[in-house]
Design a protein around this motif. Structure first.
Motif, PDB file in Angstrom:
ATOM      1  N   UNK A 156       0.917  -1.163  -0.115  1.00 39.98           N
ATOM      2  CA  UNK A 156      -0.114  -0.027  -0.130  1.00 39.98           C
ATOM      3  C   UNK A 156       0.668   1.301   0.255  1.00 39.98           C
ATOM      4  N   UNK A 157       2.150   1.194   0.140  1.00 40.57           N
ATOM      5  CA  UNK A 157       3.051   2.350   0.184  1.00 40.57           C
ATOM      6  C   UNK A 157       3.748   2.396  -1.168  1.00 40.57           C
ATOM      7  N   UNK A 158       4.003   3.807  -1.537  1.00 43.71           N
ATOM      8  CA  UNK A 158       4.691   3.770  -2.983  1.00 43.71           C
ATOM      9  C   UNK A 158       6.058   3.497  -2.648  1.00 43.71           C
ATOM     10  N   UNK A 159       6.763   2.858  -3.809  1.00 46.78           N
ATOM     11  CA  UNK A 159       7.987   2.183  -3.711  1.00 46.78           C
ATOM     12  C   UNK A 159       9.091   3.285  -3.812  1.00 46.78           C
ATOM     13  N   UNK A 160       9.878   3.647  -2.952  1.00 51.97           N
ATOM     14  CA  UNK A 160      11.112   4.567  -3.220  1.00 51.97           C
ATOM     15  C   UNK A 160      12.413   3.864  -2.675  1.00 51.97           C
ATOM     16  N   UNK A 161      13.417   4.758  -2.997  1.00 48.17           N
ATOM     17  CA  UNK A 161      14.754   4.094  -2.619  1.00 48.17           C
ATOM     18  C   UNK A 161      14.764   3.883  -1.430  1.00 48.17           C
ATOM     19  N   UNK A 162      15.330   2.632  -0.966  1.00 47.60           N
ATOM     20  CA  UNK A 162      15.765   2.544   0.458  1.00 47.60           C
ATOM     21  C   UNK A 162      14.687   1.577   1.106  1.00 47.60           C
ATOM     22  N   UNK A 163      13.627   1.245   0.393  1.00 49.35           N
ATOM     23  CA  UNK A 163      12.631   0.569   0.708  1.00 49.35           C
ATOM     24  C   UNK A 163      13.029  -1.078   0.523  1.00 49.35           C
ATOM     25  N   UNK A 164      12.669  -1.711   1.829  1.00 53.06           N
ATOM     26  CA  UNK A 164      12.964  -3.219   1.684  1.00 53.06           C
ATOM     27  C   UNK A 164      12.213  -3.989   0.695  1.00 53.06           C
ATOM     28  N   UNK A 165      12.664  -4.751  -0.195  1.00 47.66           N
ATOM     29  CA  UNK A 165      11.943  -5.549  -1.238  1.00 47.66           C
ATOM     30  C   UNK A 165      11.162  -6.677  -0.465  1.00 47.66           C
ATOM     31  N   UNK A 166       9.810  -6.894  -0.919  1.00 49.23           N
ATOM     32  CA  UNK A 166       9.156  -7.853  -0.568  1.00 49.23           C
ATOM     33  C   UNK A 166       9.645  -9.288  -0.859  1.00 49.23           C
ATOM     34  N   UNK A 167       9.173 -10.360  -0.373  1.00 46.97           N
ATOM     35  CA  UNK A 167       9.586 -11.888  -0.837  1.00 46.97           C
ATOM     36  C   UNK A 167      10.695 -12.286  -0.589  1.00 46.97           C
ATOM     37  N   UNK A 168      11.209 -13.326  -0.876  1.00 47.70           N
ATOM     38  CA  UNK A 168      12.499 -14.027  -0.657  1.00 47.70           C
ATOM     39  C   UNK A 168      13.662 -13.110  -1.488  1.00 47.70           C
ATOM     40  N   UNK A 169      14.618 -12.646  -0.897  1.00 49.58           N
ATOM     41  CA  UNK A 169      15.600 -11.714  -1.449  1.00 49.58           C
ATOM     42  C   UNK A 169      17.139 -12.174  -0.800  1.00 49.58           C
ATOM     43  N   UNK A 170      17.123 -13.600  -0.581  1.00 50.92           N
ATOM     44  CA  UNK A 170      18.432 -13.928  -0.101  1.00 50.92           C
ATOM     45  C   UNK A 170      19.751 -13.780  -1.547  1.00 50.92           C
ATOM     46  N   UNK A 171      20.698 -13.515  -0.955  1.00 54.11           N
ATOM     47  CA  UNK A 171      21.613 -13.538  -2.046  1.00 54.11           C
ATOM     48  C   UNK A 171      23.164 -13.652  -1.274  1.00 54.11           C
ATOM     49  N   UNK A 172      24.022 -13.935  -2.067  1.00 59.36           N
ATOM     50  CA  UNK A 172      25.572 -14.064  -1.413  1.00 59.36           C
ATOM     51  C   UNK A 172      26.435 -13.116  -2.020  1.00 59.36           C
ATOM     52  N   UNK A 173      27.417 -12.430  -1.153  1.00 59.65           N
ATOM     53  CA  UNK A 173      28.642 -11.728  -1.509  1.00 59.65           C
ATOM     54  C   UNK A 173      29.597 -12.542  -1.149  1.00 59.65           C
TER      55      UNK A 173
END
Length: 339
Positions: free
Chosen positions: A187-204
């Motif tokens: 319900x909120x406008x997507x802006x820089x810095x907002x955490x993405x929903x769903x699975x977001x796992x990744x490796x550095x």
């Protein structure tokens, strides 16, 4: 699967040490108790602290000049489809990362075979991603964001007595713009810095430019896949095959976890789209009906704004071709399709 290799950034804020990059990778641990923190790992060990990572990478720089990168970073970012397939399991991601590093070592062209035992690296799992100014959804929201910011400045000026106006009407306009913005999350406008929903796992992964003995250079930034140069009167092999690495890393995931990859998810498709878009769509048209339908769904989920996938070669007119290439290209850049 999106994999990127990046050289150490050298500038005013980076003086050769890995400390700045490691500090960046520690961002998700901030404010967490030690037992809740995600620590580094390598090929044989888990629970490695950040201090050790910095110390070992910084000490492994023999004969490198100030202008040479001391390390490279590898980002391994599975798509949501791939993460769903493995249940977003962190241990499976770590297992996969270790397989990737075997492939990384094997992609060097040297007189003596390079194995993962020759590579000094540390890896870290991250579970969150945030939207940046480069994300497609943020860009498409930008016109609304600019208008909202302008109205908010007017409201503030009225509150502070610097201007006169109807604050209620201005706030109403802001609310309308928030509602009309095309991309929202919860319900909120997507802006820089907002955490993405769903699975977001990744490796550095942070990998030293020098091998584990600190004697030989292992640079994935070489412009050669395979080459020979003369050093002290002897021919020496050099080079790193990125294509080989990316393709093998993709196949490794599919083999390890039994993942059935659609054509539009493949590294081959990404290359084909870039170099020969007509052949890309010809291949897409030639897929079996069920795979073609699955490809269409993947493109739709990735936000590719196209009327449809062409149903025959005659529809592959130049304008349609470029429209499709542009849409899919943007999805690939954002990692939406997971290539």
């Amino acid at each position: 699967m999106y994999i990127a290799i990046t050289r150490q950034h050298l500038g005013d804020k980076y003086h050769g040490s890995a400390s700045d990059f490691v500090k960046y990778l520690e961002k998700e641990n901030e404010g967490k108790a030690l037992e809740e923190q995600e620590l580094f790992f390598n090929q044989t060990e888990n629970d490695i602290d950040a201090q050790r990572v910095v110390a070992e990478i910084d000490a492994n720089t023999s004969k490198l000049s100030k202008k040479d990168p001391k390390f490279y970073s590898i980002m391994v970012s599975p798509s949501q489809s791939e993460l769903n397939h493995i249940g977003n399991d962190p241990e499976k991601l770590k297992e996969y990362s270790r397989e990737i590093m075997k492939t990384y070592a094997a992609s060097f062209y040297r007189d003596k075979e390079v194995t993962v035992k020759d590579v000094l690296y540390f890896a870290k799992l991250e579970r969150e991603r945030t939207y940046s100014e480069k994300d497609k959804k943020v860009k498409e929201n930008q016109a609304y964001a600019s208008k909202i910011l302008e109205l908010q400045h007017q409201v503030r000026a009225i509150k502070e007595g610097r201007e006169q106006g109807d604050m209620a009407k201005l706030k109403e306009k802001i609310q309308v713009l928030e509602t009309e913005a095309p991309h929202k999350q919860n319900g909120k406008r997507i802006v820089p810095g907002m955490t993405k929903e769903g699975h977001q796992s990744h490796i550095h992964i942070i990998v030293s430019r020098k091998d584990i003995t600190n004697a030989h250079s292992l640079s994935p930034g070489s412009k050669f896949r395979t080459s020979e140069t003369t050093l002290n009167g002897e021919k020496v092999k050099q080079g790193f095959d990125r294509d080989k690495f990316y393709r093998a890393a993709e196949k490794s995931f599919d083999r390890q976890f039994g993942y059935r990859r659609n054509f539009v998810e493949t590294y081959h498709a990404r290359n084909l789209l870039d170099k020969d878009p007509k052949q890309f769509f010809a291949t897409l048209l030639g897929l079996p009906s069920n795979e073609k339908q699955a490809a269409k769904q993947l493109l739709f989920k990735a936000g590719v704004k196209v009327p449809s996938i062409p149903t025959n070669q005659a529809q592959l007119a130049y304008k349609t071709l470029m429209q499709l290439k542009k849409g899919i290209g943007k999805a690939l850049e954002s990692g939406s399709i997971g290539i």
